[in-house]
Write a protein that holds these residues in place. Structure first.
Motif, PDB file in Angstrom:
ATOM      1  N   UNK A   2      58.181  46.448 -71.216  1.00  9.26           N
ATOM      2  CA  UNK A   2      58.493  45.344 -70.312  1.00  9.26           C
ATOM      3  C   UNK A   2      57.596  44.144 -70.512  1.00  9.26           C
ATOM      4  N   UNK A   3      56.330  44.399 -70.851  1.00  6.05           N
ATOM      5  CA  UNK A   3      55.350  43.327 -70.995  1.00  6.05           C
ATOM      6  C   UNK A   3      54.349  43.715 -72.069  1.00  6.05           C
ATOM      7  N   UNK A   4      53.696  42.737 -72.655  1.00  2.08           N
ATOM      8  CA  UNK A   4      52.630  43.019 -73.605  1.00  2.08           C
ATOM      9  C   UNK A   4      51.381  43.443 -72.846  1.00  2.08           C
ATOM     10  N   UNK A   5      50.483  44.107 -73.538  1.00  2.70           N
ATOM     11  CA  UNK A   5      49.206  44.489 -72.930  1.00  2.70           C
ATOM     12  C   UNK A   5      48.454  43.245 -72.461  1.00  2.70           C
TER      13      UNK A   5
ATOM     14  N   UNK B 294      52.101  43.293 -78.482  1.00  2.00           N
ATOM     15  CA  UNK B 294      51.632  44.681 -78.448  1.00  2.00           C
ATOM     16  C   UNK B 294      51.480  45.171 -77.018  1.00  2.00           C
ATOM     17  N   UNK B 295      52.012  46.371 -76.756  1.00  4.14           N
ATOM     18  CA  UNK B 295      51.883  46.968 -75.435  1.00  4.14           C
ATOM     19  C   UNK B 295      51.057  48.250 -75.476  1.00  4.14           C
TER      20      UNK B 295
ATOM     21  N   UNK C 166      54.919  50.548 -78.886  1.00  2.69           N
ATOM     22  CA  UNK C 166      55.626  49.836 -77.831  1.00  2.69           C
ATOM     23  C   UNK C 166      55.295  48.352 -77.904  1.00  2.69           C
ATOM     24  N   UNK C 167      56.331  47.528 -77.930  1.00  2.00           N
ATOM     25  CA  UNK C 167      56.159  46.078 -78.041  1.00  2.00           C
ATOM     26  C   UNK C 167      57.082  45.383 -77.048  1.00  2.00           C
TER      27      UNK C 167
ATOM     28  N   UNK D 131      45.722  40.302 -84.932  1.00  2.00           N
ATOM     29  CA  UNK D 131      45.576  39.493 -83.715  1.00  2.00           C
ATOM     30  C   UNK D 131      46.814  38.641 -83.449  1.00  2.00           C
ATOM     31  N   UNK D 132      47.562  38.326 -84.498  1.00  2.00           N
ATOM     32  CA  UNK D 132      48.762  37.493 -84.342  1.00  2.00           C
ATOM     33  C   UNK D 132      49.825  38.182 -83.490  1.00  2.00           C
TER      34      UNK D 132
END
Length: 217
Positions: free
Chosen positions: A126-129, A79-80, A94-95, A73-74
């Motif tokens: 480009x962005x995290x999930x 995480x993407x 992908x991160x 969870x950290x």
């Protein structure tokens, strides 16, 4: 990153990915052969009927966070997405922050010494999930309001850590500058692509202060 000694000396660079045992390969736009997300070009083996045990074990050990929960969870802030066995025997992670991604892989290596973390290919998203999900939720939340104010529906909405949000609407909605600007404001730092629903090739809209390299062309 430096490779591990001896046992991994036979690792070779194929199609820009480090194949074999050793340290995880890291894809960065600046590094020769490095790649960033999206992972569209990664095709599964059409002859494969199930995952390789090595990649499956690694994916289970990585155990991506689920809405801020789970063993990792950290790393919810970076995480993407994750692809297993694309290419065969490897896991593409992908991160949004490669440093955080390396820390995640190191934590897995320490907790699961029996798992070959050298099969991880880190790619920059480009962005995290988490970021994309939050932007998508804001757009969904106000969809009825958009239609009331502008007369354009949000017919479809897809989320992608590499591409951002893709909003499907009417032809008139896709052509409306005001509607697109409202969606961009709602999405914040996440990119928005507005398309005619069920068609492709919409315009990519970003915040005015987005880096020139990522603005719509």
């Amino acid at each position: 990153m430096p490779s591990r000694p001896s046992a991994c000396a036979a690792a070779v660079l194929v199609a820009g990915l480090l194949v074999g045992c050793g340290t995880e390969s890291v894809a960065t736009p600046e590094r020769p052969g490095g790649r960033a997300c999206p992972t569209d070009e990664l095709r599964p083996d059409p002859a494969a009927t199930e995952n390789t045990p090595e990649a499956r074990a690694l994916a289970d050990a990585l155990d991506p966070p689920k809405r801020g929960t789970g063993a990792h969870a950290a790393y919810d802030d970076t995480y993407s997405s994750m692809e297993v066995d694309r290419p065969r025997g490897r896991v593409t992670l992908c991160v949004s922050d490669l440093g955080r991604g390396r820390a995640w892989v190191a934590a897995v290596r320490k907790a699961h010494p029996d798992v070959d973390t050298g099969r991880v290919d880190l790619r920059l998203a480009g962005w995290s999930k988490k970021e994309v999900d939050a932007a998508g939720e804001r757009v969904r939340k106000h969809a009825a309001q958009y239609e009331k104010e502008y007369g354009f529906p949000v017919s479809t909405l897809s989320l992608d850590g590499a591409k951002g949000l893709t909003v499907g609407t009417s032809r008139e909605g896709a052509a409306s500058r005001e509607f697109r600007e409202r969606l961009v404001r709602e999405a914040g730092a996440v990119a928005v692509r507005v398309e005619v629903a069920h068609e492709v090739g919409g315009d990519l809209a970003r915040r005015p202060d987005a880096p020139a390299a990522t603005r719509a062309r």
